[in-house]
Each structure stands twice: as C-alpha cells, then as structure tokens.
Write an enzyme that holds these catalytic residues in place. Structure first.
Site, PDB file in Angstrom:
ATOM      1  N   GLN A  88       0.854  -1.193   0.000  1.00  0.00           N
ATOM      2  CA  GLN A  88       0.000   0.000   0.000  1.00  0.00           C
ATOM      3  C   GLN A  88       0.889   1.242   0.000  1.00  0.00           C
ATOM      4  O   GLN A  88       1.571   1.543   0.994  1.00  0.00           O
ATOM      5  CB  GLN A  88      -0.916  -0.020   1.216  1.00  0.00           C
ATOM      6  CG  GLN A  88      -1.739  -1.305   1.336  1.00  0.00           C
ATOM      7  CD  GLN A  88      -2.775  -1.461   0.231  1.00  0.00           C
ATOM      8  OE1 GLN A  88      -3.788  -0.770   0.200  1.00  0.00           O
ATOM      9  NE2 GLN A  88      -2.508  -2.367  -0.701  1.00  0.00           N
TER      10      GLN A  88
ATOM     11  N   ALA B 112     -11.899   1.433   4.532  1.00  0.00           N
ATOM     12  CA  ALA B 112     -10.872   0.712   3.780  1.00  0.00           C
ATOM     13  C   ALA B 112     -10.058   1.652   2.886  1.00  0.00           C
ATOM     14  O   ALA B 112     -10.320   2.859   2.800  1.00  0.00           O
ATOM     15  CB  ALA B 112     -11.517  -0.393   2.954  1.00  0.00           C
ATOM     16  N   HIS B 113      -9.080   1.060   2.181  1.00  0.00           N
ATOM     17  CA  HIS B 113      -8.139   1.865   1.396  1.00  0.00           C
ATOM     18  C   HIS B 113      -8.818   2.577   0.228  1.00  0.00           C
ATOM     19  O   HIS B 113      -9.739   2.070  -0.399  1.00  0.00           O
ATOM     20  CB  HIS B 113      -6.954   1.025   0.904  1.00  0.00           C
ATOM     21  CG  HIS B 113      -7.339  -0.177   0.102  1.00  0.00           C
ATOM     22  ND1 HIS B 113      -6.413  -1.081  -0.356  1.00  0.00           N
ATOM     23  CD2 HIS B 113      -8.530  -0.641  -0.326  1.00  0.00           C
ATOM     24  CE1 HIS B 113      -7.018  -2.037  -1.031  1.00  0.00           C
ATOM     25  NE2 HIS B 113      -8.303  -1.789  -1.023  1.00  0.00           N
ATOM     26  N   ASN B 114      -8.352   3.810   0.008  1.00  0.00           N
ATOM     27  CA  ASN B 114      -8.791   4.653  -1.112  1.00  0.00           C
ATOM     28  C   ASN B 114     -10.238   5.141  -1.007  1.00  0.00           C
ATOM     29  O   ASN B 114     -10.790   5.683  -1.957  1.00  0.00           O
ATOM     30  CB  ASN B 114      -8.604   3.949  -2.459  1.00  0.00           C
ATOM     31  CG  ASN B 114      -7.156   3.623  -2.731  1.00  0.00           C
ATOM     32  OD1 ASN B 114      -6.747   2.462  -2.643  1.00  0.00           O
ATOM     33  ND2 ASN B 114      -6.367   4.636  -3.037  1.00  0.00           N
TER      34      ASN B 114
END
Length: 357
Positions: free
Chosen positions: A201, A242-244
């Site tokens: 990441q 979560a990511h993004n």
C-alpha cells in the site's frame, strides 16, 4: 478539584442568548433536568419536557421564548435562545474538564528530527518518529505511536494507544480516541494460482479539519492514491474505512459501519449503526442509510435508503422468512406472466360491463 463558577449573563453571552432573572447567579455545572440542583443549569428542548422542567431543581434553564412563557410561573432564571440544544452543545465545552498540561513527559521518545510545538503536550511512553510534525496546543496521550513522516495539526487531541502511521496527515482540531489506527495497511491482494499476493500500500491518509474518530476504528491508507476524510466528518466507535475511500465533508457514521475500498461517499451523509458498503461505488451528497442496511450499488440521488427486514415477533419473522425464500425461488418471469394474465382478465371484465351498459 474546585469547580469553576460562571455567571448566568456570562453563559448567555457565550451562546448569544438573553439572560432573564438573576444575571449574576453563579452556576457550577451543566446537568440533566432530573438531576440538576440549584447550582446547575439545564436545557429544555421541547414541550414534551415541560413537566420534567417544572419539577426540576435547576438554578437556571436554557429555553426558547415560547418555553420560557410556559415555565416562568415556576422558574425565574433563564437563558433564552432560538435553539436550546445547540446552546447546550456549546456550553458543554465551557464546563468540560480540559487538559491543560504542556511539554513532553520524560518517558516519551521523540526523534531528533521531529518538530514539536512548545505548546503541545506529549504524554508518557509516546513514541514519535522521524520528520514528524506536531502543531500548537495538540495533546497526545500515553502509549501512542506516531510513525515516521506523520503530520498533526493544531489543537488536535490524540487519545492513548492510538497508532498514526503511513505518513498520514491530520489537519487542525482533529480528535482521535483510544486504540484507533490511522494509516494501517489496506487489505489489498492479487489472486493468482490459488494464492493471495500481497499488494504493498503506497498511498496515505489525509484527514481534514474538525474530524472526530471514535475508539477502535481503522482508517487504512490507500494502495496508490490517498484515503481521504474531509472536514467535519464524525465517526463513531468500531468503524472500518478501507483503502482509497473518500468520505465527504460533514458526513456522520454510527458504530460498526464498514466501508469497502475505493468507495466515494458524498457530503452531509448519515450512516446509521452497522451499515455495510461494498467497494468501488459512489454515494451522492445528503444520503441517509438506515441501520444495518447493506449498500450494494451506487446511489445517485439524495434521500433515505434502507435494506434488511424490520423487527417482528419471532414466530412471525420465521413465517415471513420462509415466504421470502419461497419468493426468491420463483422466477420473476412467472410473476410477470401472472400479472399479465390478471390484467387481461380485468380488461375483459371492464369490456363486459361497458357492453351491458
């Protein structure tokens, strides 16, 4: 600890209200109507609380002009405002016990390259890494880890056992409560030949001004682009971002919500408890999602949305669940054919009645 006292007119000035009665009355606490004493001030927000207000022993009440007129036969001291609940919210900050310590505790570890404001407080066993920045009047409590490259703005409050990593940036007046992780590794894996291949990441997390994040939350850093929490967002305990993901300004999320990766949430949205959101969708501004709903596709228009089933008596719910399963087992085309047949019968009956007339 000696409680600080405030005059009625001083408190009224803070909320842009009108003091009525004994202006120099000294008040020690903000209290509920039920438990208030003569040293306390309480608020009345609606007609349904009038009976409780009449029996309250509060020294003063925060009310609207209409409510004051209905209570002046029992109470003499008031702060009259347009919105008592907002006035109450403002005054909670006046009566709040504030952290007034400044400086760095001897047990803290600060890397020589970190820039710490002289007016900040760094608690016991806090660890601050290379090239970090901590702004004016920020408070970081014990056992918190601030990893390399993290930037924290002014007047922030970071509770104990928080982890800030992934070179995340916090703007001003951000509050993060105990055991929350900001900037942890996102859940990214590429499947190949029956194995999960970890995706490093490489993004970060950017948090805007006046954001509040509760205890035991996770906000993951992005895979490439940053995860973004815009100004004024409030997040309850036990929430996963979560990511993004991008969360628009002034959106609120209650406990146990989960938002999957790369979802974009608009401004002024409200997610009730335990809402789940799938990844890679867009949600418009001013959307409300009711408790325990599952959002499985994009929402393009403002409004209130729900899924799941409401609470029923257990035996009734079991019967409804069986019927729901039976409904799912019948192809939609059969329902369409039945509806067409019923419509044809209705049209035939209508024609017959017209002919008889």
């Amino acid at each position: 600890m000696i409680s600080k006292q405030y005059r009625l007119d001083e408190l009224a000035k803070q909320v842009q209200g009108e003091p009525v009665g004994q202006s120099d009355l000294k008040l020690k606490r903000l209290a509920s109507l039920e438990n208030a004493s003569s040293d306390d001030i309480a608020f009345v927000n609606a007609d349904k609380f009038l009976d409780l207000a009449r029996s309250s022993k509060a020294g003063a009440l925060i009310v609207t002009e209409q409510l004051r007129a209905q209570l002046q036969d029992v109470h003499q001291n008031f702060i009259v405002v347009a919105n008592p609940y907002l006035a109450f919210a403002i005054l909670t900050h006046t009566f709040e016990r504030k952290h007034e310590q400044r400086g760095i505790e001897s047990s803290a570890y600060i890397h020589p390259s970190a820039m710490i404001s002289d007016s900040a407080y760094i608690g016991h066993f806090v660890c601050i890494g290379e090239n970090c920045v901590v702004g004016d009047d920020t408070v970081i409590l014990s056992h918190t880890k601030v990893d390399d490259g993290v930037e924290i703005g002014k007047q922030c409050f970071i509770d104990s056992h928080v982890t800030l990593t992934g070179e995340c940036t916090l703007a001003d007046r951000v509050r993060i409560h105990a055991n929350t992780v900001i900037g942890g590794e996102g859940f990214g894996f590429a499947p190949y030949q029956g194995k999960w291949n970890r995706i490093a990441q490489l993004g970060s997390v950017r948090i805007g001004n006046d954001v509040r994040i509760g205890s035991n939350c996770s906000v993951d850093r992005g895979a490439l682009d940053d995860t973004v929490i815009e100004d004024g967002v409030i997040i309850d305990n036990l929430v996963q971002i979560a990511h993004n993901v991008k969360v628009g300004a002034n959106t609120a999320m209650a406990a146990k919500c989960g938002v999957a990766g790369s979802t974009v949430i608009g401004k002024n949205c409200v997610f009730a408890g335990a809402v789940g959101v799938v990844g890679h969708i867009n949600i418009a501004d001013n959307v409300t999602v009711t408790g325990m709903s599952m959002v499985t596709k994009s929402i393009s228009e403002a409004g209130s949305y729900s899924s799941g089933t409401p609470m029923l008596e257990t035996a009734q719910w079991k019967r409804a669940a069986i019927r729901f399963k039976q409904l799912a087992d019948v192809p939609l085309t059969q329902f369409a054919k039945k509806l067409d047949h019923i419509q044809a019968q209705i049209e035939s009956l209508e024609s017959t009645f017209k002919l008889r007339k």
